[in-house]
Motif scaffolding. Structure first.
Motif, PDB file in Angstrom:
ATOM      1  N   PRO A 113       0.826  -1.216   0.000  1.00  8.80           N
ATOM      2  CA  PRO A 113       0.000   0.000   0.000  1.00  8.80           C
ATOM      3  C   PRO A 113       0.854   1.257   0.000  1.00  8.80           C
ATOM      4  CG  PRO A 113      -0.750  -1.569   1.668  1.00  8.80           C
ATOM      5  CD  PRO A 113       0.558  -2.077   1.169  1.00  8.80           C
ATOM      6  N   ALA A 114       0.349   2.313  -0.640  1.00 12.80           N
ATOM      7  CA  ALA A 114       1.060   3.586  -0.669  1.00 12.80           C
ATOM      8  C   ALA A 114       1.205   4.169   0.726  1.00 12.80           C
ATOM      9  CB  ALA A 114       0.325   4.568  -1.589  1.00 12.80           C
ATOM     10  N   ALA A 118      -2.905   4.200   6.598  1.00 11.25           N
ATOM     11  CA  ALA A 118      -4.247   4.527   6.098  1.00 11.25           C
ATOM     12  C   ALA A 118      -4.942   3.273   5.587  1.00 11.25           C
ATOM     13  CB  ALA A 118      -4.151   5.577   4.993  1.00 11.25           C
ATOM     14  N   PHE A 119      -4.179   2.403   4.932  1.00 13.29           N
ATOM     15  CA  PHE A 119      -4.734   1.135   4.445  1.00 13.29           C
ATOM     16  C   PHE A 119      -5.262   0.302   5.609  1.00 13.29           C
ATOM     17  CE2 PHE A 119      -4.299  -3.324   3.174  1.00 13.29           C
ATOM     18  CZ  PHE A 119      -4.865  -3.328   1.910  1.00 13.29           C
ATOM     19  N   HIS A 120      -4.484   0.224   6.673  1.00 11.97           N
ATOM     20  CA  HIS A 120      -4.883  -0.526   7.865  1.00 11.97           C
ATOM     21  C   HIS A 120      -6.141   0.065   8.491  1.00 11.97           C
ATOM     22  CE1 HIS A 120      -4.039  -1.563  12.313  1.00 11.97           C
ATOM     23  NE2 HIS A 120      -4.493  -2.644  11.740  1.00 11.97           N
ATOM     24  N   GLU A 121      -6.221   1.384   8.560  1.00  8.50           N
ATOM     25  CA  GLU A 121      -7.404   2.030   9.138  1.00  8.50           C
ATOM     26  C   GLU A 121      -8.649   1.754   8.311  1.00  8.50           C
ATOM     27  OE1 GLU A 121      -8.037   3.801  11.865  1.00  8.50           O
ATOM     28  OE2 GLU A 121      -6.012   3.726  12.697  1.00  8.50           O
ATOM     29  N   ARG A 122      -8.528   1.773   6.975  1.00  8.35           N
ATOM     30  CA  ARG A 122      -9.693   1.575   6.105  1.00  8.35           C
ATOM     31  C   ARG A 122     -10.174   0.136   6.108  1.00  8.35           C
ATOM     32  NH1 ARG A 122      -6.538   3.857   2.212  1.00  8.35           N
ATOM     33  NH2 ARG A 122      -6.713   1.985   0.900  1.00  8.35           N
ATOM     34  N   THR A 123      -9.224  -0.797   5.974  1.00  8.79           N
ATOM     35  CA  THR A 123      -9.592  -2.194   5.769  1.00  8.79           C
ATOM     36  C   THR A 123      -9.528  -3.034   7.043  1.00  8.79           C
ATOM     37  OG1 THR A 123      -7.331  -2.915   5.265  1.00  8.79           O
ATOM     38  CG2 THR A 123      -8.651  -2.038   3.427  1.00  8.79           C
ATOM     39  N   GLY A 124      -8.860  -2.524   8.083  1.00  2.00           N
ATOM     40  CA  GLY A 124      -8.659  -3.305   9.302  1.00  2.00           C
ATOM     41  C   GLY A 124      -7.637  -4.400   9.132  1.00  2.00           C
ATOM     42  N   TRP A 185     -15.853  -2.634  -1.787  1.00  2.00           N
ATOM     43  CA  TRP A 185     -14.514  -3.127  -2.046  1.00  2.00           C
ATOM     44  C   TRP A 185     -13.557  -1.947  -2.163  1.00  2.00           C
ATOM     45  CZ3 TRP A 185     -14.239  -7.848  -0.704  1.00  2.00           C
ATOM     46  CH2 TRP A 185     -15.241  -8.772  -1.013  1.00  2.00           C
ATOM     47  N   ASP A 186     -12.433  -2.024  -1.480  1.00  3.71           N
ATOM     48  CA  ASP A 186     -11.465  -0.934  -1.442  1.00  3.71           C
ATOM     49  C   ASP A 186     -10.638  -0.944  -2.731  1.00  3.71           C
ATOM     50  OD1 ASP A 186      -9.957   1.068   0.462  1.00  3.71           O
ATOM     51  OD2 ASP A 186      -8.401  -0.133  -0.524  1.00  3.71           O
ATOM     52  N   PRO A 187     -10.605   0.166  -3.482  1.00  2.00           N
ATOM     53  CA  PRO A 187      -9.897   0.175  -4.777  1.00  2.00           C
ATOM     54  C   PRO A 187      -8.418  -0.181  -4.660  1.00  2.00           C
ATOM     55  CG  PRO A 187     -11.376   2.054  -4.623  1.00  2.00           C
ATOM     56  CD  PRO A 187     -11.359   1.415  -3.264  1.00  2.00           C
ATOM     57  N   GLU A 188      -7.718   0.356  -3.664  1.00  2.00           N
ATOM     58  CA  GLU A 188      -6.288   0.060  -3.544  1.00  2.00           C
ATOM     59  C   GLU A 188      -6.064  -1.404  -3.189  1.00  2.00           C
ATOM     60  OE1 GLU A 188      -2.218   1.825  -1.493  1.00  2.00           O
ATOM     61  OE2 GLU A 188      -4.127   2.021  -0.423  1.00  2.00           O
TER      62      GLU A 188
END
Length: 467
Positions: A113-114, A118-124, A185-188
């Motif tokens: 992830p970039a 932030a990825f962890h916060e969004r997707t858990g 579904w998360d785009p990244e």
């Protein structure tokens, strides 16, 4: 109205019938062991068609016993993180990867992830071998046949049985590809997984209900008019079945594996609570999230030791564990199966230190189990910090039912918290039924919770041995 509750676990598949209050009907339980294929390479897989056949045998047994006559609702608890590649005809192209499989790795040149935080916060979740973001590219590279689509074990099973089988937000959250706030579904995450959102299973809307296909309704006519609720992840179901449905009470569940989890009410679209970097977060349903940590060792650790160390049975072992605990000096690492996320230790990471000629087989078991207790206690402190308050703890699961000593070891390491014990061995099925009924809040008053040294089991379901 009766409820048929299915529990699609790693070591067994079970079906039991409960009344309208989610209390098990005496004798209405069918269970089949399933074979989890493991190897030194870190593999941990199930045979999808054989698993489906075991579930069908459970339904046949319940039908033959007359237990399905009044079933109007079917609820399902299913293992998180599993994935199976499927062909254009919906048939598996290989075995089902379970949470135990540590082989998936990032492909050469792949980047994560970039913004990992932030990825962890969004997707858990994390970009990790346990989640579809890393598993799908690895499976495509190793499958040997063109993959039409992917599904989890429960989506494969229900896809065969039902007229349609969208993925619940609870099961989707366990893939690591779901935006937990937007419930899309998360785009990244999809880009990391090498899929488009439209290539993934459709997400079940709130209060979705399914129905058996005609050919299966002919086999089980008692279920022809029953409505099937969207499945929920086994960890979320276990929390609900343990009565742990708000931040005042955390669940520690030890079945095949182990986990510590806390449920919070967070409706879709609402801001998510802060998430400590070492913990994961998934969805119970559209209205609740569950935060916690999981471990590759649990009841499987107990079973391994009993088999390989030729431990004494029952009361004799309990007495020996009590004696060993009083003089415990052995240090152990219980990660025999490797780490669950975010850890990356591979399978085979277990260790024993401090062995001497006086060390016994029971000492080894006591050391391993005590160290697992400490791992759980450390992560519970993180869970509590994220929730903003200390918690009462409820122990549950089959391994907890098997050992009064182990429950006492947890109570000791978790002090000064109040520690209680859920005696119902079918917490996953019970929790799934309560979620399907829309009665999560009422689960706070579920029966069966008592002292950790209580040997009674008032909520057990009479049944023969697994076949």
């Amino acid at each position: 109205m009766d409820i048929l509750a299915l529990d699609l676990g790693t070591s067994s598949v079970r079906g039991l019938v409960l009344d309208a209050n989610a209390v098990p009907r005496p004798g209405a339980l069918a269970r089949r062991k399933v074979h989890l294929a493991t190897g030194d390479d870190g593999s941990g897989t199930l045979d999808g068609p054989r698993y489906l056949a075991c579930l069908a045998e459970c339904l046949d047994e319940l039908a033959a016993g007359g237990h399905l006559r009044d079933v109007e609702l079917v609820a399902t608890s299913a293992q998180w993180h599993s994935v199976v590649p499927l062909g254009a005809d919906g048939a598996p192209l290989g075995p089902v990867l379970t949470w135990m499989d540590t082989r998936p790795a990032a492909l050469a040149g792949a980047a994560g992830p970039a913004d990992p935080d932030a990825f962890h916060e969004r997707t858990g979740a994390w970009w990790h071998r346990c989640y579809w973001s890393m598993r799908l590219p690895w499976l495509r590279a190793h499958c040997g046949s063109p993959v039409a689509r992917f599904g989890g074990l429960v989506e494969y099973v229900l896809g065969v049985l039902l007229d349609e089988a969208p993925m619940s937000v609870s099961m989707a959250s366990g893939t690591g590809l779901l935006d937990l706030r937007r419930l899309e579904w998360d785009p990244e995450a999809c880009e990391l997984a090498g899929v488009r959102p439209e290539d993934l299973p459709a997400l079940a809307p709130q209060r979705w209900r399914g129905q058996l296909r005609v050919e299966h309704a002919q086999r089980w006519p008692q279920l022809a008019d029953a409505r099937w609720a969207a499945p929920i992840g086994d960890g979320a179901a276990s929390n609900v079945g343990s009565g742990c449905v708000d931040p005042s009470r955390a669940a520690i569940t030890v079945g095949t594996s182990a986990a510590v989890r806390l449920v919070q009410p967070v409706p879709a679209g609402a801001e998510l609570p802060p998430l400590p970097e070492q913990l994961w977060r998934y969805r119970v349903d559209h209205e609740h999230v569950v935060t916690g940590a999981a471990y590759s060792s649990g009841g499987n650790l107990f079973a391994w030791a009993a088999r390989e160390l030729r431990l004494p049975p029952g009361a004799e072992l309990e007495a020996a564990l009590t004696r060993a605990g009083a003089k415990l000096t052995l240090r152990a690492n219980p990660r025999l199966g490797g780490d669950r996320p975010p850890g990356v230790a591979p399978a085979g990471s277990g260790q024993l230190r401090g062995l001497s000629f006086s060390t016994t087989a029971v000492d080894i078991l006591a050391g391993l189990m005590t160290e697992l207790c400490q791992l759980v206690a450390d992560d519970l402190a993180l869970v509590e910090a994220g929730a903003g308050e200390p918690t009462e703890v409820v122990l549950g699961g089959g391994a907890m039912a098997a050992s009064v000593w182990w429950r006492g070891a947890f109570a000791e390491v978790l002090a000064p918290r109040a520690v209680r014990y859920q005696r119902n061995p079918e917490i996953g099925a019970t929790g799934a039924a309560l979620v399907a009924l829309g009665r999560i809040a009422e689960a706070a008053h579920v029966g069966g919770i008592g002292r950790t040294d209580d040997r009674d089991a008032p909520n057990t379901v009479a049944a023969g041995p697994p076949r």
